[in-house]
Design an enzyme around this catalytic site. Structure first.
Site, PDB file in Angstrom:
ATOM      1  N   ASP A   1       0.876  -1.159   0.000  1.00  0.00           N
ATOM      2  CA  ASP A   1       0.000   0.000   0.000  1.00  0.00           C
ATOM      3  C   ASP A   1       0.911   1.206   0.000  1.00  0.00           C
ATOM      4  O   ASP A   1       1.864   1.278   0.784  1.00  0.00           O
ATOM      5  CB  ASP A   1      -0.928   0.012   1.213  1.00  0.00           C
TER       6      ASP A   1
ATOM      7  N   TYR B   1       1.418   8.915  -9.634  1.00  0.00           N
ATOM      8  CA  TYR B   1       1.802  10.322  -9.516  1.00  0.00           C
ATOM      9  C   TYR B   1       3.234  10.579  -9.991  1.00  0.00           C
ATOM     10  O   TYR B   1       3.758  11.689  -9.799  1.00  0.00           O
ATOM     11  CB  TYR B   1       1.651  10.786  -8.061  1.00  0.00           C
TER      12      TYR B   1
END
Length: 206
Positions: free
Chosen positions: A81, A166
């Site tokens: 994660d 990103y």
């Protein structure tokens, strides 16, 4: 028996499940784990459902995904994660980084939101970091965590055609290029995931 195990390791030549349907992550992990002789099968290949990520921290969400894949397949499972943490936004989007991309996982939308919220904040602090937590889980419930972090600056407008997420709006410390302007091998020398995997190979393989 369940809980965190600080000693169990994967043997060279093991097969594991990567608890992710993200093709970019599969490429990265397969490349990195090849160093330890680990064969990676993806959750998508095995047609595993994606469990709901209900935790409020990286460790909790990684554990949810890894345990679900290990139970479903009977194989050790690796999950991560990760998030993009922007100082001007008090660490957001952080654990909710994927959700900022919406149901269509539109990263252009997510990056625009970061930019707009940074402008709205009035902060001139452009520092940011990528954080990742890896969780390796076995079918019997044993698990262990490894954490990695890469610090740098938010870049705008986004630049580069490589990477995912990103990457086009993040420049790591000591570099003038974004992650998306680097090839995968070069990015892995800097990246949060590369750092975590280096530690993972030391602690969890062999």
């Amino acid at each position: 028996m369940s809980g965190q195990d600080c000693t169990r390791r994967l043997e060279h030549g093991s097969e594991i499940v990567l608890a992710s349907h993200n093709k970019g992550k599969l490429r990265e992990f397969s490349l990195l784990l090849a160093e330890g002789g680990i064969t990676v099968r993806s959750a998508a290949e095995l047609d595993l459902p994606e469990p709901e990520e209900t935790a409020t921290d990286f460790e909790g969400n990684a554990l949810i995904k890894a345990e679900a894949a290990a139970r479903a397949t009977g194989l050790p499972a690796l999950a991560d994660d990760s998030g993009f943490c922007v100082a001007a936004l008090d660490g957001s989007p952080g654990v909710y980084s994927a959700r900022w991309a919406g149901p269509q996982r539109d990263m252009a939308l997510a990056m625009n939101r970061v930019h707009e919220e940074m402008q709205a904040s009035g902060s001139v602090d452009g520092t940011a970091s990528f954080v990742v937590v890896l969780c390796l889980a076995w079918p019997d419930g044993m698990h262990r965590f490894v954490r990695g972090e890469c610090r740098g600056q938010v870049s705008w407008p986004p630049r580069g055609e490589h990477g995912h997420g990103y990457d086009p709006m993040f420049t790591p410390e000591g570099e003038s290029r974004t992650f998306a302007e680097m090839g995968e091998m070069e990015k892995n020398r800097f990246s949060h995931r590369g750092q975590a995997m280096e530690q993972f190979l030391k602690d969890c393989v062999g």
